[in-house]
Design an enzyme around this catalytic site. Structure first.
Site, PDB file in Angstrom:
ATOM      1  N   GLU A 198     113.515  39.768  34.051  1.00 21.93           N
ATOM      2  CA  GLU A 198     113.107  41.321  34.164  1.00 21.93           C
ATOM      3  C   GLU A 198     112.282  41.456  35.266  1.00 21.93           C
ATOM      4  O   GLU A 198     112.439  42.376  36.168  1.00 21.93           O
ATOM      5  CB  GLU A 198     112.529  41.698  32.891  1.00 21.93           C
ATOM      6  N   GLY A 227     109.073  33.473  31.932  1.00 21.36           N
ATOM      7  CA  GLY A 227     110.328  34.302  31.846  1.00 21.36           C
ATOM      8  C   GLY A 227     110.371  34.986  33.078  1.00 21.36           C
ATOM      9  O   GLY A 227     109.192  35.882  33.655  1.00 21.36           O
TER      10      GLY A 227
HETATM   11 MO1  MOS Z   1     118.311  41.961  29.804  1.00 22.42          MO
HETATM   12  S1  MOS Z   1     118.079  44.069  29.900  1.00 22.42           S
HETATM   13  O1  MOS Z   1     117.238  41.783  28.554  1.00 22.42           O
HETATM   14  O2  MOS Z   1     119.749  41.723  29.183  1.00 22.42           O
END
Ligand code: MOS
Length: 717
Positions: A684, A681
Site C-alpha cells: 500500500e 509490508g
Molecule cells: Mo489491497 S486494497 O489491500 O488489495
C-alpha cells in the site's frame, strides 16, 4: 544489496532473487483463471440493466432461448434460489443478490445471465432479450447529493476528537481547503473471470480471480449452503487485482448458480466495461482539510473531513481521514466522515485504500501551509515529527520516517528546489520538486504453511495464500532457504489453492508478515525435527543431508504444518509502514503537459525480504500513484447514470511513456516487534503519498495549486 548471480543460487533474506515463476509468466506457461479448458465448458454472458433505478417488470427471453447454442437464460423471474440470498439464511451473503429480485440499483446492474455453447453465441443471444422496466428517478451526481451524506454504519462511525475540535481556526497561520478525487477503477490487466463446475449436488470447484482462496471458499459455501470442504477454489495466477478481488462478487455466485442449472462447467468473464460497475473502485471523494500552525511551523490543530460515494444497496467505508490523527504531532486533531449513497456500483478497497485518498489531501494541505509559513516542506514535517502515536498513545514498533526524508531529499536533489514557485526553468519547461508522505498499518494475521521434504532432498511448501503480483512465492522461497540453510533452487512454494493450509487474503500489505512468519516458524521447527532425526542437537546449524535422512529412516517424505500469529506484546505498540515520495516534474507552460521526470520512493517497511521483487512492487505503486494524480478518472454522465469512458481508450491508465525513472529506496531496518523477520509490508505505501508528491511538485514548478484530481493539462494552462 546482493545481486542476482548466475550459477550461485541466492538463499538469504535480503538477497535479490528473480521471480521463481518469472519464466512461466513470460513464456505464457502461467495459467490464469480464464484459461482452464474444462471438458464440456460453456460460456456465461451477463445482461446489464439499461435503467439506473427501478424494477424489471417483464422480460421476453423466448428468442434468446431459441437462439443457436443457448442452454439457459437466467432472469429474476426464473432463477434457481441461492440459499445464502434468502431471508433467514444461516450466513447471509452481503451485497448485491443477482436475479434474486427484480430491483435495479444502478446502470449496468446485471438482470440476466445467458449460458451458451460458445461465448459468441451467448453474447448474441443476450442481445435478443426484451426487457420492460418501471424506471424510477435516480441519483448519481455526487456533488448534487453532497448534503445527503450520512455517518456510516448507522452512526457507529464516531467522529474523532483529540483536544479541541476545529482548533486550527484560531491559529495564526491557517490553510482550509477542499480536495477532490474522482472515482478511480482498479482496472487490472486480467479481466475478472470465474469458471465453475459441480460434482453432484454438493461439491463445486472454481477457477476464479481471487486475492484469498480461503475467503472465496467460505463465501461460495455460505451462498450455496455447502460444507467449505466441498468447495474447491483455485487461483494460482492473478493478473493484477489491487483490491478488486478481495471479496467474492455477485457474478462469481452467478457462475456457480448457472453451472448448477445447466449441469456443465460455466465460464463467466466480465467485459472491460463491466469492470467499471461490478468489481468496485476507489470512490469519488471530497475532503476538507483545516490546518492551523504557529509561526514556527508547529501544528496547533488538524481537521480532516471526508465525504465519499457509496451504493444505495451496500455501504462501503474506508480510512480516508485516519492518517490525520497520527502522522503529525498536533495537540488538537479531529476527523469527520460521511458517505453519500448513490445509484452506482459499490466501491471496494483499492491499493492504499483510504490512506492514499487521505494522504493526498493532508499532504497537499501541508505543502500549502509550508508556503504560507515560508518553511521548507521537509523542515515543516520535521518540526511536527512524532516519536509516539498521538492517536493511540502508544510507542511505534519502529519508525524511520526521518531517515526516509533525508535519503529521499538526497536522491531527488532537493537542494536544487526553488523555495518560490514558478521560478525554475530548463529550456521551455518549468521545473518543480515535491514531497508526499504516508503510512499504512503493518498487519499480521494468523497463517499456516506446510513444509514437506521429498525423497530427492528438495522442499515443497504449501499455503493457501495468493500472489496478485508482488512475487509472494519468491519471497517465501527466500525465507525458507535462509531458515533451512539450503539454496533457494531446492525449494518450491505453492499457493492459490483452498485445500492448502489456511492463510489470510492477500490484502492490506500483510502477506509477507503473516505467511512469511508461518514459513519462517515452520522451517525453524522443521530444521529442529531433521536435526533430531540426524542425531544432532535440535538447534544445530551444521549442514545436513536432507535426502539421506529420509533414506536412513526409511521415510517416503517428511512434513510439518505450522501455524503462526502475533503475540500479546504487539498490542502495546502502534505498527505502521511509512513512506516519503519525492517527485521532480517538468510542466510545459503553453500546453500544460506534465512530465514526471523522476520519482524517488523511500519507505520504512521494516526488513526487506527480497530487494528485487520489493523494488518492482514499489515501481508498480508509483505507476498507480501517477495514474491517480495525472490521468485516471471514471467520468459519469449524470443524465443517464452511466460512465462515458468505460474502456481503455478513454480511461487513461499510465503507459510507459508516462512513467519516469522510479527509484525505490528501503530503510531496511527490521521491526523488532511485529514478527520474527521484522517485515512491515510495502504493497500500500508504495502508492500512498505519490499523488501529493507530484501535485506539490507541479505547484512548485508553476505556482498553480490543483486540488481536483487528475491534474490534466487543461487545469494548468
Ligand atoms: Mo489491497 S486494497 O489491500 O488489495
Amino acid at each position: 544489496m546482493k545481486k542476482d548471480t548466475i550459477g550461485e543460487p541466492l538463499s538469504k533474506v535480503g538477497d535479490s532473487l528473480s521471480r521463481v515463476d518469472g519464466r512461466l509468466k513470460v513464456t505464457g506457461g502461467a495459467k490464469y483463471s480464464g484459461e482452464y479448458k474444462v471438458p464440456g465448458l460453456t460460456y456465461g454472458v451477463l445482461v446489464p440493466a439499461t435503467i439506473t433505478n427501478g424494477t424489471v417488470t417483464a422480460m421476453d427471453t423466448k428468442a434468446a432461448e431459441r437462439a443457436p447454442g443457448v442452454l439457459a437464460v437466467i432472469t429474476p423471474f426464473n432463477a434457481p434460489k441461492v440459499p445464502g440470498y434468502q431471508p433467514g439464511a444461516a450466513k447471509p451473503v452481503r451485497g448485491l443478490k443477482l436475479f434474486n429480485d427484480n430491483q435495479v440499483h444502478f446502470n449496468g446492474h446485471p438482470i440476466a445471465l445467458v449460458v451458451a455453447e460458445t461465448f459468441e453465441r451467448a453474447t448474441y443471444a443476450a442481445t435478443l432479450i426484451k426487457t420492460t422496466y418501471q424506471a424510477q428517478p435516480f441519483e448519481t451526481d455526487f456533488h448534487k447529493n453532497f448534503d445527503k451524506g450520512v455517518v456510516p454504519n448507522e452512526g457507529k462511525y464516531k467522529d474523532y476528537v483529540r483536544g479541541e475540535a476545529d482548533a486550527y481556526k484560531n491559529a495564526p497561520f491557517v490553510v482550509e481547503q477542499d480536495y477532490m478525487l474522482p472515482s478511480e477503477m482498479h482496472n487490472p490487466m486480467e479481466l475478472h473471470v470465474t469458471t465453475a463446475f459441480w460434482d453432484g449436488e454438493d461439491k463445486v470447484t472454481l477457477y476464479t480471480k481471487s486475492q484469498g482462496v480461503i475467503g472465496s471458499q467460505r463465501a461460495i459455501a455460505n451462498a450455496f449452503g455447502l460444507d467449505p470442504a466441498n468447495v474447491q477454489i483455485n487461483s494460482r495466477f492473478v493478473g493484477g487485482a489491487f483490491g478488486s478481488s478481495l471479496r467474492t462478487w455477485p457474478h462469481e455466485v452467478a457462475a456457480v448458480q448457472a453451472a448448477k442449472l445447466v449441469k456443465r462447467p460455466v465460464k463467466l468473464t466480465l467485459t472491460r466495461e463491466q469492470m467499471f460497475t461490478l468489481v468496485g473502485y476507489r470512490p469519488l471523494t471530497i475532503q476538507k482539510i483545516g490546518l492551523g500552525a504557529a509561526a514556527d511551523g508547529k501544528l496547533v490543530g488538524i481537521t480532516h473531513e471526508s465525504h465519499s460515494q457509496t451504493a444505495v444497496y451496500e455501504e462501503f467505508t474506508e480510512n480516508a481521514v485516519n492518517v490525520s490523527r497520527f502522522l503529525y504531532a498536533s495537540p488538537n486533531a479531529n476527523t469527520r466522515y460521511k458517505v453519500v449513497p448513490l445509484n452506482v456500483g459499490v466501491p471496494a478497497p483499492m491499493r492504499g485504500p483510504g490512506e492514499a485518498t487521505g494522504s493526498f489531501a493532508l499532504e497537499s494541505a501541508l505543502d500549502e501551509l509550508s508556503y504560507k509559513l515560508n518553511i521548507d516542506p521537509i523542515e515543516l514535517r520535521l518540526r511536527n515529527y512524532t516519536y509516539t502515536d498521538p492517536e493511540r498513545n502508544l510507542p511505534w514498533s519502529s519508525k524511520f520516517l526521518k531517515e526516509c526524508y533525508q535519503q529521499g531529499a538526497d536522491r531527488i536533489g532537493w537542494d536544487k528546489r526553488a523555495a518560490t514557485p514558478g521560478q525554475q526553468r530548463d529550456g521551455e519547461w518549468m521545473v518543480g520538486y515535491g514531497i508526499g508522505c504516508g503510512a499504512f498499518g503493518a498487519y499480521r494475521s494468523k497463517s499456516q504453511a506446510k513444509i514437506k521434504l521429498l525423497p530427492d532432498g528438495t522442499i515443497n511448501i504449501q499455503s493457501a495464500t495468493s500472489d496478485i503480483g508482488p512475487g509472494t512465492g519468491t519471497s517465501m522461497v527466500l525465507i525458507a532457504a535462509d531458515t533451512l540453510g539450503i539454496p533457494a533452487d531446492k525449494i518450491t512454494f505453492e499457493l492459490g489453492n483452498s485445500s492448502f493450509p489456511v492463510a489470510p487474503t492477500q490484502g492490506g500489505s500483510q502477506t509477507v508478515s503473516s505467511v512469511g512468519s508461518a514459513v519462517h516458524d515452520g522451517c525453524v521447527a522443521f530444521k529442529q525435527k531433521l536435526n533430531t532425526l540426524a542425531g544432532l542437537p535440535a538447534d544445530s546449524t551444521a549442514p545436513i543431508d536432507y535426502a539421506g535422512i529420509l533414506k536412513q529412516h526409511n521415510l517416503p517424505s517428511l512434513e510439518l504444518t505450522q501455524e503462526s500469529q502475533g503475540g500479546e506484546e504487539a498490542k502495546k505498540y502502534s505498527m505502521y509502514s511509512f513512506s516519503a515520495h519525492f517527485a521532480q516534474v517538468y510542466v510545459h507552460p503553453l500546453t500544460g503537459q506534465v512530465k514526471v521526470k523522476k520519482l524517488v520512493a523511500v519507505v520504512d517497511a521494516g526488513k526487506i525480504v527480497n530487494h528485487k521483487t520489493a523494488s518492482s512492487q514499489m515501481i508498480g505503486g508509483a505507476v498507480g500513484g501517477i495514474g491517480m494524480v495525472l490521468t485516471e478518472e471514471a467520468l459519469m454522465d449524470d443524465r443517464y447514470g452511466r460512465y462515458v469512458n468505460g474502456n481503455f481508450a478513454d480511461y487513461h491508465v499510465p503507459v510507459n511513456a508516462d512513467i519516469p525513472d522510479v527509484e525505490a529506496i528501503f530503510i531496511d531496518k527490521p521491526d523488532p516487534i511485529i514478527n520474527p523477520l521484522g517485515t512491515k509490508g510495502i504493497g500500500e505505501i508504495s502508492l500512498i503519498g505519490v499523488a501529493a508528491a507530484v501535485a506539490n511538485a507541479i505547484y512548485n514548478a508553476t505556482g498553480k495549486r490543483v486540488r481536483e484530481l487528475p491534474i490534466t493539462p487543461d487545469k494548468l494552462v
